[in-house]
Design a protein around this motif. Sequence first.
Motif, PDB file in Angstrom:
ATOM      1  N   LEU A  34       0.844  -1.208   0.000  1.00 22.64           N
ATOM      2  CA  LEU A  34       0.000   0.000   0.000  1.00 22.64           C
ATOM      3  C   LEU A  34       0.875   1.253   0.000  1.00 22.64           C
ATOM      4  N   LEU A  35       1.956   1.190   0.810  1.00 17.14           N
ATOM      5  CA  LEU A  35       2.863   2.348   0.877  1.00 17.14           C
ATOM      6  C   LEU A  35       3.608   2.521  -0.444  1.00 17.14           C
ATOM      7  N   ASP A  36       3.960   1.398  -1.082  1.00 18.80           N
ATOM      8  CA  ASP A  36       4.610   1.479  -2.404  1.00 18.80           C
ATOM      9  C   ASP A  36       3.696   2.201  -3.378  1.00 18.80           C
ATOM     10  N   ALA A  37       2.411   1.833  -3.345  1.00 19.51           N
ATOM     11  CA  ALA A  37       1.461   2.426  -4.294  1.00 19.51           C
ATOM     12  C   ALA A  37       1.255   3.902  -4.002  1.00 19.51           C
ATOM     13  N   LYS A  38       1.255   4.252  -2.737  1.00  9.93           N
ATOM     14  CA  LYS A  38       0.920   5.638  -2.371  1.00  9.93           C
ATOM     15  C   LYS A  38       2.156   6.550  -2.391  1.00  9.93           C
ATOM     16  N   PHE A  39       3.292   6.044  -1.900  1.00  9.99           N
ATOM     17  CA  PHE A  39       4.447   6.936  -1.753  1.00  9.99           C
ATOM     18  C   PHE A  39       5.680   6.491  -2.529  1.00  9.99           C
ATOM     19  N   GLY A  40       5.621   5.340  -3.188  1.00 17.66           N
ATOM     20  CA  GLY A  40       6.740   4.869  -4.003  1.00 17.66           C
ATOM     21  C   GLY A  40       8.052   4.956  -3.253  1.00 17.66           C
ATOM     22  N   SER A  41       9.054   5.569  -3.897  1.00 17.65           N
ATOM     23  CA  SER A  41      10.393   5.632  -3.307  1.00 17.65           C
ATOM     24  C   SER A  41      10.437   6.483  -2.035  1.00 17.65           C
ATOM     25  N   PRO A  63       2.267  -0.891 -13.406  1.00 21.07           N
ATOM     26  CA  PRO A  63       2.619   0.530 -13.482  1.00 21.07           C
ATOM     27  C   PRO A  63       1.579   1.432 -12.817  1.00 21.07           C
ATOM     28  N   PHE A  64       0.593   0.830 -12.149  1.00 25.12           N
ATOM     29  CA  PHE A  64      -0.394   1.632 -11.406  1.00 25.12           C
ATOM     30  C   PHE A  64      -0.535   1.032 -10.011  1.00 25.12           C
ATOM     31  N   GLY A  65      -1.019   1.836  -9.062  1.00 22.92           N
ATOM     32  CA  GLY A  65      -1.058   1.376  -7.677  1.00 22.92           C
ATOM     33  C   GLY A  65      -2.424   0.910  -7.233  1.00 22.92           C
ATOM     34  N   ALA A  66      -3.475   1.380  -7.914  1.00 25.54           N
ATOM     35  CA  ALA A  66      -4.825   0.995  -7.503  1.00 25.54           C
ATOM     36  C   ALA A  66      -5.759   1.047  -8.697  1.00 25.54           C
ATOM     37  N   LEU A  67      -6.763   0.171  -8.655  1.00 24.04           N
ATOM     38  CA  LEU A  67      -7.829   0.183  -9.654  1.00 24.04           C
ATOM     39  C   LEU A  67      -9.111   0.482  -8.893  1.00 24.04           C
ATOM     40  N   ILE A  68      -9.767   1.545  -9.264  1.00 20.87           N
ATOM     41  CA  ILE A  68     -10.942   1.974  -8.506  1.00 20.87           C
ATOM     42  C   ILE A  68     -12.127   1.950  -9.470  1.00 20.87           C
ATOM     43  N   GLU A  69     -12.941   0.927  -9.321  1.00 23.40           N
ATOM     44  CA  GLU A  69     -14.050   0.770 -10.276  1.00 23.40           C
ATOM     45  C   GLU A  69     -15.261   1.517  -9.725  1.00 23.40           C
ATOM     46  N   TRP A 121      -0.931   0.661 -19.889  1.00 18.89           N
ATOM     47  CA  TRP A 121      -1.875   0.291 -18.836  1.00 18.89           C
ATOM     48  C   TRP A 121      -2.864  -0.766 -19.324  1.00 18.89           C
ATOM     49  N   LEU A 122      -3.336  -0.632 -20.547  1.00 14.83           N
ATOM     50  CA  LEU A 122      -4.290  -1.631 -21.053  1.00 14.83           C
ATOM     51  C   LEU A 122      -3.599  -2.989 -21.206  1.00 14.83           C
TER      52      LEU A 122
END
Length: 454
Positions: A163-170, A304-310, A351-352
Motif C-alpha cells: 500500500l505504501l509502495d502504491a501511495k508513496f513509491g520511493s 505501473p499503477f497502484g490501484a484500480l478503482i471501479e 496500462w491496457l
Amino acid sequence: MKHVVGGGIAGLAAAYRLKQQGHDVRVFEAADQLGGLAATYETPGDRIEAFYHHLSKSEETIVDLAEELGVDDRLEWLVGKNAYYVDGVVHPLDTPWEILAYPHLSLYDKFRLGMLTLGVDLREFPPRFDSYESLAAYEDVPIREFIVDHATEGVYENFFEPLLDAKFGSRKEDVSAAWLLGRIKFRGERDLLRGEVLGYFDGGFAPFVDALVDAVGRENITTGARVTDLGLADGAVSTLTVEHEGESTTHDTEGVVVAAMPNVLESLCGYECDIDFQGAVCAVVTMDRSLTDTYWLNIAHDAPFGALIEHTNFVPPDRYGGQHLLYVASYIQSYDEELWQSTDEEIREQWLTHLEEMFPDFSRDSVTQFRIARNPRAAPVYERGYLEKVVPYDLGAVADGLYYAGMASQAQYPERSLNGGIVAGFECADRIDARASESTPEESRAVADGSGEE
Ligand SMILES: Cc1cc2nc3c(=O)[nH]c(=O)nc-3n(C[C@H](O)[C@H](O)[C@H](O)COP(=O)(O)OP(=O)(O)OC[C@H]3O[C@@H](n4cnc5c(N)ncnc54)[C@H](O)[C@@H]3O)c2cc1C
C-alpha cells in the motif's frame, strides 16, 4: 473588498463564508473550470470527477455545508468493497471471514493488524487503549519501525508495504507513523457484513460545487484569471495583480486568501514551504462491461499503477448511461519518472496491456474511452516532521491581511480531502472576520453593512 486566489473547494469555501459574514469578496480562478482537483468530465449521464473522490464518515464539515447549501438530500452513503490483488488473485477484504480467509497473512498477523486498527496497544500487559491518541508522539517514528514494533514484520511486508509502495513509491521510508495512525482514525465506518461506508453525492461532486458557486454568486467569481502578484504597503497586503483575457490589472484589496498550492504562495509573496508534493496520473477508463466486482482494488503486484478503482461498483452504471467507469491511478515522486514523461497514448497502451495480463477475461475491446488527467501536486508527502512544515492560516508574519487555505494547511492532515479544503477555507474566513470585528466600531459597522468595502 476581500480576494481569494483559487476557485477550488478551499477558495470557494473561504469566499462563501466571507460572504455569509457580510464581506464583499471576489474569487480569481486561473483555469476555465471551477472546482480545482474536483473538476469533472462529461458522460452520457452524471458528470464524473477526473480524479476519484468519495467521503469518509469521519468528515463532518462538508456534510454540514451540504445541508446549508440545500444539497444534503443528494448525499448518499454507499458501500465500497475493498480487495487486494496478489499473484493474479483478487482477495476481498471486507468482512471478518474474508479477512480470515486471506492467505498472505498468518492468523497471528491478522490478530495484531486487527488490534492495531482498533487502537489497542498489545506491547504491554494489560493492553493499552490510549497509546495512539496523541499523533504527535509518532511524528518522528519511521512507519516500518512502528509497524514491526506495534504489530509484526508480516503485517508490514504483506499488508502495509504494498500500500505504501502504491501511495508513496520511493518516498515510503520517509513517511511518519503519525500519518498512518491518522489515516486509520480518518477512515470512517465499516459495515461488518458488507464493507466500507463512503459518501458520494447523487450526481457526483459537481452539483455540490455548483451549489457552492451559486451561494458565492457567479458574479463574484472570475475564471481564466491568474493572480500573478501581491503588492504590500506598510507591511500589509494592499493590491493584487491579475492576468485575465490577455490583460493585466491591479486591484486594491483589504485581505487575500491564497487557496492554491504552496508554490503559488511562494511565487506571490516569497513564503517558502518545505513540504514535498507528489504528482498523480489518473485515467478514467470507460468500458461496456465491468472489470471486477470491487470498488477499491489495491495492487500488490509489479504493475505501473497502484490501484484500480471501479467507480461503477460503488455508484451504479445506470447513472452514466450504462457505462462502466474504472479509475487507473498512479502517483509519481519525481517528474523524471517514465510515467510522467510518457504521452497519453503511451500510458493508454502500457496500462491496457497490463490490465489484459492481470485479468485474462479483460479485453481492450471493451474500452470505449480512456481519459487521462495529470496533476503535478496531487498530494503532500506526509514525511516525518510534516506538522512543523504546514503553512499557517494567518500569514500576518509575512504581510498583514494575507491568509493561506491551500493543501499545505493543517486541515489537510493526515489526508488531503475536500472536507479539509472546506475547513481551511472557513478557518481563514473566520480569522479575517475576527480581525474585522477588532477594528474600530465604525469600521466594523461598515463591514457589517457592506458600505465600507471597496
Ligand atoms: C487523485 C486524487 C484523489 C483524491 N481523492 C479524494 C477523495 O477521495 N476524497 C476527498 O475528499 N478528496 C480527495 N482528493 C483531494 C481533494 O481533491 C483536494 O484535497 C481538494 O480538491 C483541494 O482543494 P483546494 O481548493 O485546496 O486545491 P485545488 O483543488 O488544487 O484548487 C486550487 C485552485 O487554484 C487555482 N490556481 C492556482 N494558481 C492560481 C493563481 N495564480 N491564480 C488563480 N488561481 C490559481 C487552480 O487552478 C485550482 O483551481 C483527491 C485528490 C486527488 C488528486
